[in-house]
Design a protein around this motif. Structure first.
Motif, PDB file in Angstrom:
ATOM      1  N   HIS A  73       0.873  -1.176   0.000  1.00 53.08           N
ATOM      2  CA  HIS A  73       0.000   0.000   0.000  1.00 53.08           C
ATOM      3  C   HIS A  73       0.912   1.228   0.000  1.00 53.08           C
ATOM      4  O   HIS A  73       2.101   1.115   0.293  1.00 53.08           O
ATOM      5  CB  HIS A  73      -0.926  -0.012   1.228  1.00 53.08           C
ATOM      6  N   PRO A  74       0.388   2.407  -0.297  1.00 48.76           N
ATOM      7  CA  PRO A  74       1.222   3.609  -0.370  1.00 48.76           C
ATOM      8  C   PRO A  74       1.731   4.115   0.979  1.00 48.76           C
ATOM      9  O   PRO A  74       2.535   5.026   1.031  1.00 48.76           O
ATOM     10  CB  PRO A  74       0.310   4.653  -1.001  1.00 48.76           C
ATOM     11  N   GLY A  75       1.257   3.541   2.069  1.00 53.51           N
ATOM     12  CA  GLY A  75       1.652   3.967   3.410  1.00 53.51           C
ATOM     13  C   GLY A  75       0.415   4.275   4.232  1.00 53.51           C
ATOM     14  O   GLY A  75      -0.644   4.595   3.689  1.00 53.51           O
ATOM     15  N   ILE A  76       0.570   4.150   5.542  1.00 57.81           N
ATOM     16  CA  ILE A  76      -0.518   4.435   6.459  1.00 57.81           C
ATOM     17  C   ILE A  76       0.010   5.343   7.561  1.00 57.81           C
ATOM     18  O   ILE A  76       1.053   5.057   8.152  1.00 57.81           O
ATOM     19  CB  ILE A  76      -1.096   3.145   7.086  1.00 57.81           C
ATOM     20  N   LEU A  77      -0.699   6.425   7.809  1.00 55.01           N
ATOM     21  CA  LEU A  77      -0.393   7.324   8.925  1.00 55.01           C
ATOM     22  C   LEU A  77      -1.470   7.135   9.978  1.00 55.01           C
ATOM     23  O   LEU A  77      -2.657   7.346   9.705  1.00 55.01           O
ATOM     24  CB  LEU A  77      -0.395   8.782   8.464  1.00 55.01           C
ATOM     25  N   LEU A  78      -1.059   6.727  11.163  1.00 55.22           N
ATOM     26  CA  LEU A  78      -1.989   6.469  12.252  1.00 55.22           C
ATOM     27  C   LEU A  78      -2.126   7.699  13.146  1.00 55.22           C
ATOM     28  O   LEU A  78      -1.122   8.310  13.511  1.00 55.22           O
ATOM     29  CB  LEU A  78      -1.496   5.282  13.083  1.00 55.22           C
ATOM     30  N   VAL A  79      -3.349   8.023  13.489  1.00 58.33           N
ATOM     31  CA  VAL A  79      -3.646   9.168  14.352  1.00 58.33           C
ATOM     32  C   VAL A  79      -4.097   8.614  15.700  1.00 58.33           C
ATOM     33  O   VAL A  79      -5.219   8.127  15.836  1.00 58.33           O
ATOM     34  CB  VAL A  79      -4.748  10.066  13.741  1.00 58.33           C
ATOM     35  N   SER A  80      -3.222   8.669  16.676  1.00 60.83           N
ATOM     36  CA  SER A  80      -3.519   8.135  17.998  1.00 60.83           C
ATOM     37  C   SER A  80      -4.360   9.119  18.808  1.00 60.83           C
ATOM     38  O   SER A  80      -4.097  10.325  18.817  1.00 60.83           O
ATOM     39  CB  SER A  80      -2.209   7.861  18.747  1.00 60.83           C
ATOM     40  N   SER A  81      -5.357   8.582  19.518  1.00 57.40           N
ATOM     41  CA  SER A  81      -6.180   9.439  20.376  1.00 57.40           C
ATOM     42  C   SER A  81      -5.397   9.884  21.615  1.00 57.40           C
ATOM     43  O   SER A  81      -5.819  10.812  22.304  1.00 57.40           O
ATOM     44  CB  SER A  81      -7.467   8.726  20.778  1.00 57.40           C
TER      45      SER A  81
END
Length: 118
Positions: A73-81
């Protein structure tokens, strides 16, 4: 360049786009709302977009599954709460962090999963 998962405000995509960053929000497309996570990642891959999501619990295992299958996949950016708590101004803080990465050209590499930081 970016695909914002359903739980992220379309206002974030609007602000990014106004600043020159190509960003689409799933929540802005009625036909994409409620699409299963595997299809969201496939859509991001099909269009060459880094996925930005707060759904860590589902997308980390999904990314591992893709890697095991030899899919990229092109990449994943995770947004943590924890980093971006659910409070007033959250969308603005996420937007600012994404703009910083956009200006630096600092996106995850294909197949990479990374956390968004302020």
């Amino acid at each position: 360049m970016l695909l914002l998962d359903e739980m992220l405000s379309p206002v974030i995509a609007d602000r990014l786009t106004e600043s020159g960053c190509d960003a689409l929000a799933i929540s802005s497309s009625p036909d994409l709302r409620g699409v299963p996570d595997v299809d969201v990642l496939a859509l991001a891959a099909e269009h060459g977009r880094v996925l930005v999501t707060g759904n860590i619990r589902d997308f980390v295992p999904l990314a591992s599954s893709w890697a095991a299958q030899g899919r990229t996949h092109p990449g994943i950016l995770l947004v943590s709460s924890k980093t971006f708590p659910m409070s007033r101004g959250r969308s603005g803080r996420i937007t600012a962090a994404l703009l910083t990465r956009f200006r630096a050209g600092s996106w995850p590499a294909p197949g990479q999963v990374d956390f968004l930081r302020p």
